[in-house]
Design an enzyme around this catalytic site. Structure first.
Site, PDB file in Angstrom:
ATOM      1  N   ARG A  15      34.307  92.091  93.841  1.00 26.52           N
ATOM      2  CA  ARG A  15      35.200  93.011  94.577  1.00 26.52           C
ATOM      3  C   ARG A  15      34.898  92.967  96.085  1.00 26.52           C
ATOM      4  O   ARG A  15      35.634  92.381  96.862  1.00 26.52           O
ATOM      5  CB  ARG A  15      35.053  94.434  94.014  1.00 26.52           C
ATOM      6  CG  ARG A  15      36.142  95.405  94.432  1.00 26.52           C
ATOM      7  CD  ARG A  15      36.042  95.916  95.842  1.00 26.52           C
ATOM      8  NE  ARG A  15      34.808  96.624  96.147  1.00 26.52           N
ATOM      9  CZ  ARG A  15      34.483  97.058  97.365  1.00 26.52           C
ATOM     10  NH1 ARG A  15      35.309  96.844  98.387  1.00 26.52           N
ATOM     11  NH2 ARG A  15      33.330  97.663  97.594  1.00 26.52           N
ATOM     12  N   ASP A  16      33.794  93.539  96.488  1.00 29.52           N
ATOM     13  CA  ASP A  16      33.484  93.607  97.930  1.00 29.52           C
ATOM     14  C   ASP A  16      33.363  92.201  98.509  1.00 29.52           C
ATOM     15  O   ASP A  16      33.795  91.933  99.636  1.00 29.52           O
ATOM     16  CB  ASP A  16      32.173  94.386  98.135  1.00 29.52           C
ATOM     17  CG  ASP A  16      32.078  95.022  99.508  1.00 29.52           C
ATOM     18  OD1 ASP A  16      32.965  94.770 100.335  1.00 29.52           O
ATOM     19  OD2 ASP A  16      31.112  95.761  99.765  1.00 29.52           O
ATOM     20  N   HIS A 207      23.853 100.498  99.692  1.00 28.86           N
ATOM     21  CA  HIS A 207      24.875  99.438  99.779  1.00 28.86           C
ATOM     22  C   HIS A 207      24.798  98.885 101.206  1.00 28.86           C
ATOM     23  O   HIS A 207      25.343  99.469 102.137  1.00 28.86           O
ATOM     24  CB  HIS A 207      26.246 100.075  99.488  1.00 28.86           C
ATOM     25  CG  HIS A 207      27.429  99.159  99.609  1.00 28.86           C
ATOM     26  ND1 HIS A 207      28.159  98.717  98.527  1.00 28.86           N
ATOM     27  CD2 HIS A 207      28.037  98.618 100.692  1.00 28.86           C
ATOM     28  CE1 HIS A 207      29.163  97.960  98.937  1.00 28.86           C
ATOM     29  NE2 HIS A 207      29.105  97.883 100.243  1.00 28.86           N
ATOM     30  N   HIS A 209      25.243  95.933 104.048  1.00 26.20           N
ATOM     31  CA  HIS A 209      25.781  94.662 104.538  1.00 26.20           C
ATOM     32  C   HIS A 209      24.706  94.049 105.440  1.00 26.20           C
ATOM     33  O   HIS A 209      23.857  94.750 105.979  1.00 26.20           O
ATOM     34  CB  HIS A 209      27.101  94.890 105.279  1.00 26.20           C
ATOM     35  CG  HIS A 209      28.227  95.170 104.328  1.00 26.20           C
ATOM     36  ND1 HIS A 209      29.147  94.222 103.967  1.00 26.20           N
ATOM     37  CD2 HIS A 209      28.548  96.275 103.615  1.00 26.20           C
ATOM     38  CE1 HIS A 209      30.000  94.731 103.084  1.00 26.20           C
ATOM     39  NE2 HIS A 209      29.660  95.992 102.852  1.00 26.20           N
ATOM     40  N   CYS A 240      34.264  93.489 105.224  1.00 28.01           N
ATOM     41  CA  CYS A 240      35.277  94.513 104.954  1.00 28.01           C
ATOM     42  C   CYS A 240      36.502  94.245 105.814  1.00 28.01           C
ATOM     43  O   CYS A 240      36.375  94.032 107.027  1.00 28.01           O
ATOM     44  CB  CYS A 240      34.715  95.907 105.254  1.00 28.01           C
ATOM     45  SG  CYS A 240      35.931  97.209 105.033  1.00 28.01           S
ATOM     46  N   ASN A 249      27.757  91.657 101.910  1.00 29.73           N
ATOM     47  CA  ASN A 249      26.624  92.457 101.443  1.00 29.73           C
ATOM     48  C   ASN A 249      25.399  91.569 101.424  1.00 29.73           C
ATOM     49  O   ASN A 249      25.502  90.342 101.403  1.00 29.73           O
ATOM     50  CB  ASN A 249      26.862  92.910  99.998  1.00 29.73           C
ATOM     51  CG  ASN A 249      27.839  94.034  99.914  1.00 29.73           C
ATOM     52  OD1 ASN A 249      29.028  93.794  99.735  1.00 29.73           O
ATOM     53  ND2 ASN A 249      27.351  95.239 100.047  1.00 29.73           N
TER      54      ASN A 249
END
Ligand SMILES: CC(C)(COP(=O)([O-])OP(=O)([O-])OC[C@H]1O[C@@H](n2cnc3c(N)ncnc32)[C@H](O)[C@@H]1OP(=O)([O-])[O-])[C@@H](O)C(=O)NCCC(=O)NCCSC(=O)C[C@@](C)(O)CC(=O)[O-]
Length: 303
Positions: A15-16, A207, A209, A240, A249
């Site tokens: 996803r990310d 979380h 990055h 993002c 990430n």
């Protein structure tokens, strides 16, 4: 605070990691990646995102992806849902966990989900209720905890306020996100130490990055604050769409390598993750952004 001996790694690459890719990645590739990650031993994989395809076109295949994966019993396949439309699609697709995503920065909230923080919480209220009624897990994500690409500094009071609101919505887990990777270890440790006073440490996640190369150090700082859930993206995929210049990430392979060295149990097969990282990087036509992943891949190739 006790230094954890066991951590949960939430794999967010599908996803990310992939949401910002310009070229549409076929659902079959995403499905293969998720199946590889399942086989590697993750207990939680962020697999999909039910957002507007006008805002994030890459996630438009989410229903197909969720339908195509081979689920392993006990594994949580999570999906993002910003509103009731997204929630309905996430539940229809069989998401085990719904992720509502807000921000500690007003400016980022407007850019990312087109509403203020207060409006987002009102929107999430219905999503949270329906998620619980459906018997699913609810996770809350707080962006820009350590800084915002639009407004710069973000105060701890704003973070605590959103954390309280997410807690009151019934979130089972809350993600503390460094969206643009600007946090540094002392700052991260201090913030985490403050947040564990507001919400149980074993239900908070980090979380990070890796934009400024601080993510592993920030994870170590969070371990010292007693945090035992971390998000990571295979091959360091990502960025993002509403945070220009943000890189992916922290790479899952790098996190697993560090955890191994620290004697912290993850339950995940590092070599299998390296292979998944090489698979998706080959598909994207670039080298994986994981230092440990590339080193291990080279070693495996020459063995
Ligand atoms: C929230 C909205 C929808 C508001 O966007 P909006 O334009 O204000 O929404 P709207 O309700 O006015 O609807 C506009 C159109 O979108 C459709 N629509 C509306 N909702 C949906 C939906 N769920 N699924 C599919 N379609 C949807 C809706 O049907 C309508 O279609 P039209 O009538 O124009 O054809 C939009 O801003 C959006 O989708 N934003 C998502 C942005 C995003 O996905 N960002 C990346 C994820 S967050 C992230 O990566 C950070 C995180 C979590 O990793 C942590 C960190 O590192 O910080």
């Amino acid at each position: 605070m006790t230094f954890p001996t066991k951590v949960k790694i939430v794999e967010v690459g599908p996803r990310d990691g992939l949401q910002n890719e310009k070229e549409t990645i076929p659902a079959a590739i995403k499905i293969t990646l998720i199946n590889q990650l399942t086989a590697a031993g993750f207990v939680n994989i962020e697999a999909a995102s039910f957002v507007s395809p006008k805002w994030v076109p890459q996630m438009a295949t989410s229903t197909e992806v969720m339908a195509g994966i081979t689920r392993k019993p006990g594994v949580i396949y999570s999906a993002l849902a910003p509103n009731m439309k997204g929630l309905e699609a996430a539940l229809a697709a069989g998401a085990d966990e719904v992720v509502i995503f807000g921000s500690a920065s007003e400016a980022f909230s407007q850019k990312n989900i087109n509403c203020s923080i207060a409006e987002s919480i009102e929107r999430f209220r219905d999503v949270a209720l329906a998620t619980k009624q459906a018997g699913k897990r609810l996770r809350g994500s707080i962006s820009c905890v350590f800084g915002c690409p639009y407004q710069g500094e973000v105060g701890i009071d704003a973070v605590v306020d959103v954390l309280h609101r997410m807690r009151d919505l019934g979130c089972d887990e809350i993600d503390i996100a460094d969206t643009i990777g600007v946090g540094t270890p002392h700052q991260v440790k201090a913030v985490m130490q403050r947040l564990v006073q507001e919400f149980p440490a074993d239900r908070l996640s980090g979380h990070f990055h890796d934009t400024y190369g601080q993510a592993l150090a920030n994870i170590y700082a969070s371990l010292e604050a007693g945090i035992s859930i971390y998000h990571a993206s295979v091959a360091g995929l990502g960025g993002c769409p509403y945070a220009k210049g943000a890189t992916g990430n922290v790479a899952t392979e790098d996190v697993l390598y560090m955890m191994q060295g620290l004697g912290i149990e993850t339950g995940i097969d590092l070599n299998a993750v390296v292979q998944a990282g090489q698979f998706i990087s080959q598909h994207l036509g670039r080298k994986a952004a994981s230092r440990a992943g590339n080193a291990i891949a080279a070693k495996l190739a020459s063995a």
